[in-house]
Design a protein around this motif. Structure first.
Motif: not given
Length: 367
Positions: A4-5, A7, A85, A110, A115
């Protein structure tokens, strides 16, 4: 294994091509709240019809569609699919408290290969004024707002774009139109104070969070209820208001503990971060924990067990709250029935920062 990103971004500026003409057109569009008021249905039901959801009766669908047509409401053509997201909005992302919530969001995201975007914006009551334009551009599957609430206009814009929103640990009483997740703060305050009373403490101080926040008031009410159970009078001189941060905990503890003749024998602190400040105040005054002062915190963040002595505290299930908020968004997007308000249980974890009061009555009954 899915990664999982995360940002992290600050609140964006207003949309560059949001022209005067566009703003004027939006100002003359009928509001979904008007449709809800005219038909007698909730904004959530109007949203379901607007977005083609199937969990609405045909009669309800017909009534709302007729009202939409009569008001000249034109459905927004939004063929763009949501980005994969989940967006979570914090006032500030600077404590382990926030990190534990984020961990729960990540784990649940996840499972759906989503994300997570973290945004710092606004304050405890409301995200920044230009946040709404940015989130519509980003088009996440859903949004988790920590503490914050939305205006009716903002809520309607998110509904139109089919972006469900969950308020986590709402600062005020959440609107019935909003989904919300919170801990059982009243019970947490009750069991923390009951624990100290069971140890024979009768002069118990409390350092609250901001009294503008619902969770702070609920914990204080639980504290008051526990005192009343024992026939003890609420003493305003033992109450201090903090802000959930360590330095404020230290300052308020210094105020409570400065006078040896008036100081409490125990303090219930409405956050573990402020309890760290209480430890520092006690150290600087030569007060031993727990020999001279028993301390109970709230949250059970990871560092609580490594304090010296390890902190007795109330577990607020922060990670579970974040995961539940994420699953609520996903269930809503999948057309499933969701509970508008979820309250998760709190429990007491007894460690070494509390002990029996020196002058306790040995015959004092436990709860």
């Amino acid at each position: 294994m899915t990664t999982t990103d995360i940002r992290t971004r600050t609140a964006p500026t207003s949309d560059a091509h949001d022209t005067h003409t566009g703003r004027e057109a939006r100002a003359h569009r009928p509001q979904l709240a008007d449709i809800a008021e005219q038909t007698g249905f909730s904004l959530a039901t109007v949203s379901k019809v607007l977005n083609g959801r199937t969990d609405v009766s045909e009669q309800t669908r017909h009534t709302i569609n007729e009202a939409l047509r009569a008001n000249g409401y034109v459905r927004r053509k939004n063929s763009r699919k949501p980005n994969p997201t989940i967006e979570i909005v914090f006032e500030s992302f600077d404590t382990i408290w926030a990190l534990e919530i984020l961990r729960g969001v990540i784990h649940a995201a996840q499972m759906e290969e989503l994300s997570v975007i973290t945004t710092e914006s606004g304050d405890r009551r409301h995200p920044g004024a230009d946040w709404i334009d940015g989130v519509l551009r980003r088009a996440p599957v859903g949004v988790i707002l920590v503490f914050s609430n939305l205006t009716n206009k903002e809520r309607e814009r998110l509904v139109e774009y089919n972006i469900p929103t969950v308020i986590l640990d709402p600062s005020g009483d959440p609107s019935p139109e909003n989904l919300s997740i919170q801990a059982d703060n009243w019970t947490g305050g009750l069991i923390a104070t009951r624990h100290l009373l069971s140890l024979g403490h009768t002069r118990i101080g409390i350092i609250t969070g901001p009294m503008t926040m619902m969770c702070s008031r609920a914990r204080l009410d639980g504290y008051s209820a526990a005192l009343a159970e024992r026939g003890l009078v609420y003493d305003a001189s033992l109450v201090r208001e903090g802000d959930f941060h360590t330095e404020e905990g230290r300052l308020q503890a210094m105020s409570l503990l400065a006078d040896p003749q008036a100081r409490p024998s125990a303090i219930f602190v409405e956050s573990d971060l402020m309890a760290m400040g209480v430890y520092e105040a006690a150290r600087s005054l030569g007060i031993r924990i727990p020999e001279d002062l028993s301390v109970v915190g709230f949250d059970n963040i990871q560092t609580a067990q490594f304090m010296s002595p390890p902190l007795t505290t109330v577990t607020q299930p922060l990670e579970e709250m974040g995961a539940t908020a994420t699953r609520t968004i996903l269930d809503r997007q999948h057309g499933l029935q969701v509970q508008p308000r979820t309250i998760l249980p709190t429990t007491l974890v007894v460690r070494d920062s509390t002990q029996r009061a020196d002058d306790a009555d040995d015959a004092l009954p436990d709860f």
